[in-house]
Design an enzyme around this catalytic site. Structure first.
Site, PDB file in Angstrom:
ATOM      1  N   ARG A 157      95.969 108.692  35.345  1.00 42.68           N
ATOM      2  CA  ARG A 157      96.595 109.310  34.039  1.00 42.68           C
ATOM      3  C   ARG A 157      97.092 108.262  33.123  1.00 42.68           C
ATOM      4  O   ARG A 157      96.972 108.399  32.083  1.00 42.68           O
ATOM      5  CB  ARG A 157      97.283 110.757  34.417  1.00 42.68           C
ATOM      6  N   LYS A 162      99.555 104.871  49.803  1.00 43.44           N
ATOM      7  CA  LYS A 162      98.746 105.777  50.356  1.00 43.44           C
ATOM      8  C   LYS A 162      98.521 105.631  51.808  1.00 43.44           C
ATOM      9  O   LYS A 162      98.538 104.640  52.319  1.00 43.44           O
ATOM     10  CB  LYS A 162      97.202 105.813  49.770  1.00 43.44           C
TER      11      LYS A 162
HETATM   12  N1  BES Z   1      92.613 108.607  43.184  1.00 41.78           N
HETATM   13  C1  BES Z   1      93.726 109.484  43.356  1.00 41.78           C
HETATM   14  C2  BES Z   1      92.949 111.013  43.546  1.00 41.78           C
HETATM   15  C3  BES Z   1      92.041 111.157  44.759  1.00 41.78           C
HETATM   16  C4  BES Z   1      92.447 111.794  45.938  1.00 41.78           C
HETATM   17  C5  BES Z   1      90.681 110.937  44.361  1.00 41.78           C
HETATM   18  C6  BES Z   1      91.282 111.964  46.811  1.00 41.78           C
HETATM   19  C7  BES Z   1      89.711 111.166  45.383  1.00 41.78           C
HETATM   20  C8  BES Z   1      90.072 111.660  46.782  1.00 41.78           C
HETATM   21  C9  BES Z   1      94.835 109.530  42.418  1.00 41.78           C
HETATM   22  O1  BES Z   1      95.113 108.501  41.827  1.00 41.78           O
HETATM   23  C10 BES Z   1      95.942 110.316  43.265  1.00 41.78           C
HETATM   24  O2  BES Z   1      96.550 109.583  44.204  1.00 41.78           O
HETATM   25  N2  BES Z   1      96.638 111.295  43.089  1.00 41.78           N
HETATM   26  C11 BES Z   1      97.615 111.819  43.433  1.00 41.78           C
HETATM   27  C12 BES Z   1      98.493 112.460  42.438  1.00 41.78           C
HETATM   28  C13 BES Z   1      99.857 113.062  42.846  1.00 41.78           C
HETATM   29  C14 BES Z   1     100.954 111.615  43.471  1.00 41.78           C
HETATM   30  C15 BES Z   1     100.600 113.549  42.083  1.00 41.78           C
HETATM   31  C16 BES Z   1      97.430 112.732  44.515  1.00 41.78           C
HETATM   32  O3  BES Z   1      96.453 113.412  44.101  1.00 41.78           O
HETATM   33  O4  BES Z   1      97.848 112.668  45.606  1.00 41.78           O
HETATM   34 ZN    ZN Z   2      96.562 107.344  42.954  1.00 41.87          ZN
END
Ligand code: BES
Ligand code: ZN
Ligand code: ZN
Length: 475
Positions: free
Chosen positions: A332, A258
């Site tokens: 997931r 991230k």
């Molecule tokens: N924990 C994050 C989602 C999230 C984003 C929670 C912002 C709270 C605030 C999750 O694990 C994630 O990173 N999801 C990705 C999925 C993508 C790679 C398909 C996302 O949302 O970018």
């Molecule tokens: Zn994530």
């Protein structure tokens, strides 16, 4: 704040509908308030007249009569107690006016909740600029004409303790709240209330066959924990509602790293697990009559020589193989095993999972609604009704078969991300593959679990969203 039903001093807090200033105030003052716009009764607006020799009244706006609902009551009570706090008042009497709109116990619950929402703060790490110690407020709720108010107050105090517990867990930074610490706190808080808490370590998780969960966990030196919390007042031969919470105590994204700005809030990626723990706390403390089991697969998503990588294909407890196209879609993968466990190892009648799963949910529904995906609309409606009663908004997203097809793996059975939009739906439908057709609802709380700014009666930071809804749903 101590809430009682006995008179406390001379100050009275009076809720007022918009443009309906009460007779307690002189005509001159009424005219001045209206003309100057200093108080018209807008929702949450306050006016305090408490200097010596004054009316000793604090007016608080209820908003327009035709827009009146339980949430308006929560906001009104919150704002009233906010000004009481700001003015360092030690004793006050909140007048619950005798009118039809306020005559039912749910209205009273909402008022109690709004008042109690003022109690929360998370300042344990401030050694400077700490809010100065305030006098403890004694608040009398003047509602002699309503029967059963004592029980309602006690119930609401317990629910708000559950909400505060969830908020504390979420606000706690990841250097302190590791998976093991989360498990310890669950034990500490729930066992005295009669909830059986079983904590599985890495070896035991491996024995359970949770290979998907472990593949996410293995990049961190802080070992994972699988936490099972059983509250079974009906006995263990009766089916239970199973609540499954995402428990990433930190999510760096892994090798699909991230950016700094999105990573900094990722201590909150265990908000789902906090809602489950908080809800079990509230249910057990209020002696709920329904069997409820909570499950959390707690771990960290980090980078190391042991971490999983984009392109990996991992097995799951269900036997399905998962293609990891993006290590940041880790929630997931952990939930896949926790959900399969819920469906096959627990005597479950329905499964609800709650997770900070996708940024896409924030794009779709902002910080106002949690997103829902389900394989059973009847169950969704039950949850939706509970959420409406508690002021926590949920909204169902459509689950078309086209989305299901997009999850088909290239080399494995199912992939963890798709590339054609609808990210919240496809994430939910990924989870659906692991619930063995049990009635199930998925709630995405990525937007609602944490607020950068306070909003209405919700504080800045963790909201504890879904504790109230789960409590109401189980009840
Ligand atoms: N924990 C994050 C989602 C999230 C984003 C929670 C912002 C709270 C605030 C999750 O694990 C994630 O990173 N999801 C990705 C999925 C993508 C790679 C398909 C996302 O949302 O970018
Ligand atoms: Zn994530
Ligand atoms: Zn995550």
């Amino acid at each position: 704040m101590k809430i009682t039903f006995e008179k406390q001093g001379d100050i009275r807090i009076l809720p007022v509908f918009a443009d309906e200033l009460p007779d307690e105030i002189s005509e001159d003052t009424r005219e001045w308030l209206t003309k100057s716009g200093n108080f018209t009764g807008k929702l949450g607006e306050t006016y305090a007249d408490i200097a010596p020799g004054s009316t000793n009244l604090i007016l608080v706006g209820l908003g327009k009569r035709n827009k009146f609902d339980y949430d308006a009551l929560r906001t009104m009570a919150y704002k009233a107690l906010e000004i009481v706090d700001r003015l360092n008042i030690e004793q006050a009497n909140f007048i619950v006016p005798e009118m039809n709109e306020l005559a039912d116990l749910n209205a009273l619950r909402a008022i109690f909740e709004g008042a109690l929402q003022n109690n929360y703060k998370f300042d344990k790490y401030k050694t400077e600029d700490k809010d100065k110690e305030k006098p403890d407020l004694s608040l009398c709720m003047e509602a002699q004409w309503i029967d059963g108010k004592e029980a309602v107050l006690e119930e609401m105090e317990n629910i708000m303790e559950g909400v505060s517990l969830a908020r504390d867990l979420i606000n706690e930074p990841a250097n302190v709240l590791t998976p093991d610490k989360l498990a310890q706190i669950a034990k500490e808080k729930l066992e005295p209330l009669g909830v059986k808490v079983t904590v599985y370590d890495e070896k035991e998780i491996e024995q359970l066959g949770m290979k998907a969960f472990l593949s996410v966990a293995k990049g961190s030196s802080n070992p994972p924990r699988f936490i099972k919390m059983e509250y079974l007042p009906e006995g263990d031969d009766k089916e239970a509602i199973v609540l499954v919470g995402k428990g990433l105590t930190f999510d760096s994204g892994g090798y699909s790293l991230k950016p700094t700005k999105s990573m900094v809030e990722m201590k909150t990626d265990m908000s789902g697990s906090a809602s489950v723990i908080g809800a079990l706390y509230a249910l057990a403390k209020n002696k709920g009559e329904q069997n409820v089991v909570g499950l959390v697969a707690a771990c960290e998503n980090l980078i190391s020589g042991f971490a999983y990588k984009p392109g990996d294909i991992v097995e799951s407890m269900a036997g399905l193989t998962i293609e990891v196209d993006n290590t940041d879609a880790e929630g997931r993968i952990t939930l896949a095993d926790a959900l399969y466990y819920a469906a096959t190892e627990v005597n479950s009648k329905s499964i609800v999972d709650v997770a900070t799963l996708t940024g896409a949910c924030i794009v779709a529904l902002g910080h106002v609604y949690s997103g829902a995906v389900t394989n059973n609309e009847g169950l969704y409606i039950e949850l939706k009704n509970a959420s409406e009663a508690t002021g926590e908004n949920i909204w169902m997203l459509p689950s078309h078969d086209i989305f299901r097809e997009q999850l088909k793996g290239e080399f494995g059975d199912v992939k963890n991300v798709t590339e054609r939009g609808a990210g919240t739906i496809t994430a939910g439908l990924f989870l659906e593959r692991f619930v063995e057709d049990k009635p199930w609802v998925h709630l995405d709380i990525a937007g609602t679990s944490y607020l950068k700014k306070a909003e209405g009666y919700l504080p800045k930071g963790a909201t504890g969203v879904m504790v109230k809804t789960f409590y109401e749903f189980a009840k």
